[in-house]
Design an enzyme around this catalytic site. Structure first.
Site, mmCIF file in Angstrom:
data_model
loop_
_atom_site.group_PDB
_atom_site.id
_atom_site.type_symbol
_atom_site.label_atom_id
_atom_site.label_comp_id
_atom_site.label_asym_id
_atom_site.label_seq_id
_atom_site.Cartn_x
_atom_site.Cartn_y
_atom_site.Cartn_z
ATOM 1 N N TYR A 109 0.825 -1.205 0.000
ATOM 2 C CA TYR A 109 0.000 0.000 0.000
ATOM 3 C C TYR A 109 0.856 1.252 0.000
ATOM 4 O O TYR A 109 2.072 1.187 0.184
ATOM 5 C CB TYR A 109 -0.969 -0.004 1.196
ATOM 6 N N ARG A 121 8.068 4.086 -4.773
ATOM 7 C CA ARG A 121 8.184 3.098 -3.687
ATOM 8 C C ARG A 121 7.164 1.975 -3.871
ATOM 9 O O ARG A 121 7.454 0.809 -3.587
ATOM 10 C CB ARG A 121 8.022 3.771 -2.325
ATOM 11 N N ARG A 172 -8.058 -20.376 -1.206
ATOM 12 C CA ARG A 172 -6.972 -20.166 -0.240
ATOM 13 C C ARG A 172 -5.856 -21.195 -0.401
ATOM 14 O O ARG A 172 -6.073 -22.401 -0.255
ATOM 15 C CB ARG A 172 -7.532 -20.215 1.191
ATOM 16 N N LYS A 183 6.386 -2.004 2.014
ATOM 17 C CA LYS A 183 5.207 -1.378 2.647
ATOM 18 C C LYS A 183 3.996 -2.305 2.509
ATOM 19 O O LYS A 183 3.129 -2.100 1.664
ATOM 20 C CB LYS A 183 4.943 -0.004 2.019
ATOM 21 N N GLU A 193 12.062 2.574 14.288
ATOM 22 C CA GLU A 193 11.210 3.654 13.763
ATOM 23 C C GLU A 193 9.939 3.712 14.593
ATOM 24 O O GLU A 193 9.750 2.919 15.520
ATOM 25 C CB GLU A 193 10.903 3.433 12.281
ATOM 26 N N LEU A 246 10.992 1.310 7.138
ATOM 27 C CA LEU A 246 10.437 1.722 5.852
ATOM 28 C C LEU A 246 11.234 2.924 5.340
ATOM 29 O O LEU A 246 11.510 3.851 6.121
ATOM 30 C CB LEU A 246 8.964 2.128 6.034
HETATM 31 N N1 PDD Z 1 2.888 5.150 7.322
HETATM 32 N N2 PDD Z 1 7.545 3.885 8.816
HETATM 33 C C1 PDD Z 1 6.399 3.171 8.830
HETATM 34 C C2 PDD Z 1 6.398 1.860 9.534
HETATM 35 C C3 PDD Z 1 5.254 3.678 8.189
HETATM 36 O O1 PDD Z 1 4.127 2.949 8.199
HETATM 37 C C4 PDD Z 1 5.317 4.941 7.556
HETATM 38 C C5 PDD Z 1 4.124 5.537 6.848
HETATM 39 C C6 PDD Z 1 6.523 5.646 7.579
HETATM 40 C C7 PDD Z 1 6.677 7.003 6.925
HETATM 41 O O2 PDD Z 1 6.696 6.907 5.514
HETATM 42 P P1 PDD Z 1 6.211 8.111 4.603
HETATM 43 O O3 PDD Z 1 6.982 9.303 5.008
HETATM 44 O O4 PDD Z 1 6.516 7.663 3.247
HETATM 45 O O5 PDD Z 1 4.725 8.292 4.858
HETATM 46 C C8 PDD Z 1 7.622 5.090 8.210
HETATM 47 C C9 PDD Z 1 1.684 5.593 6.644
HETATM 48 C C10 PDD Z 1 1.499 7.060 6.696
HETATM 49 C C11 PDD Z 1 0.501 4.808 7.176
HETATM 50 O O6 PDD Z 1 0.659 3.606 7.336
HETATM 51 O O7 PDD Z 1 -0.576 5.375 7.393
#
Ligand code: PDD
Length: 282
Positions: free
Chosen positions: A33, A52, A100, A147, A179, A204
């Site tokens: 996503y 990405r 499945r 992601k 993170e 990420l």
């Molecule tokens: N999350 N690390 C993780 C684990 C994340 O899920 C996200 C983003 C980021 C930041 O990435 P970016 O700057 O590209 O948004 C770092 C999104 C916003 C979410 O899951 O809603």
């Protein structure tokens, strides 16, 4: 008010949108996503988000259901149809519906879903107050650079934070911060160096992180990409997180310990302003 959402080639009211119970996104989290922010009706840093997405798809051996240029046009149409001024657009691609079986199906069509969410971004109250976080063991898998929608560990961490009466959680592995639950973590060391973990399979590669580091370069703010410990974080002058849905949120407490003077710091505040100025100008 009902939204219009996008499902596999169609724009439909959200009540009518359907995905199969056999969808592998639902059964296995076999899906990736992206979340792109929308400011004044415009997609922010979207080319980088879609780059990405292409990488995530590649890493799990899933072909893009549409050329990237077509995805952008659909995102923009969805923003326009919902008259979204400020918020985010969510996009998910799964390996599609099939009986499945853990092994990839041969003939499933990928499922592509997009929807918008209204969110106050520029005048977000959390940016003014700063957020409080707790640390929590990083129980996630070994490919956090992809992601994927497999976000149960992040949900458990956010729920633990909520139950502790704070805003978010920072993951820690071997005493080192990886993170945030859905954002990248930064600290400002007492010597004035900004520190954020280097890219790798543990985090990420955040798009907002990348833009903020470019802004540090432009403004001659010294930074290091390296692991930092929870001890360093507790002793930091400032801390903050970055993501598409928060831009830059100052972190004012970690595990109940005030960071700096316990208020949003000048560096985090400045980087947030610079980020918004850049996003508005692009
Ligand atoms: N999350 N690390 C993780 C684990 C994340 O899920 C996200 C983003 C980021 C930041 O990435 P970016 O700057 O590209 O948004 C770092 C999104 C916003 C979410 O899951 O809603």
């Amino acid at each position: 008010m009902s939204r219009i959402v996008y499902v596999n080639g169609e724009f439909v009211p959200e009540e009518e949108a359907k995905v199969s119970v056999f969808d592998r996104g639902f059964l296995f989290a076999d899906a990736v996503y992206e979340v792109t922010s929308v400011l004044r009706g415009r997609l922010i840093d979207n080319a980088a988000h879609l780059a990405r997405l292409a990488r995530s798809l590649d890493e799990i051996g899933l072909e893009s259901p549409l050329p990237v240029a077509d995805i952008t046009a659909i995102q923009q149409e969805l923003v326009d149809r919902n008259r979204l001024d400020e918020g985010v657009i969510y996009l998910q691609v799964s390996r599609g519906a099939a009986d499945r079986d853990f092994v990839f199906p041969e003939d499933a069509e990928p499922t592509l879903v997009m929807f918008t969410q209204v969110k106050e971004l520029e005048n977000d109250p959390k940016a003014r107050s700063g957020i409080r976080v707790i640390s929590t063991p990083d129980i996630r898998w070994g490919r956090c650079d992809i992601k994927t929608t497999a976000l149960l560990a992040a949900c458990l961490a956010k729920q633990a934070a909520s139950q502790a009466g704070v805003d978010d959680a920072w993951f820690v592995a071997d005493g080192l911060v990886t993170e945030g639950s859905s954002n990248n973590a930064f600290i400002l060391a007492p010597d004035g160096t900004l520190i954020t973990r280097q890219l790798g399979s543990e985090i990420l590669p955040g798009i907002t992180r990348q833009v903020v580091l470019a802004l540090c370069d432009e403004t001659n703010l010294r930074f290091e990409e390296r692991p930092f410990s929870l001890d360093e974080a507790w002793a930091a002058s400032e801390a903050f997180v970055t993501s598409a849905s928060s831009f830059v949120y100052p972190v004012v407490a970690i595990d109940g310990k005030a960071i700096g003077d316990g208020r949003p710091g000048p560096v985090a505040t400045r980087l947030r302003e610079l980020y918004i100025a850049k996003a508005s100008a692009d």
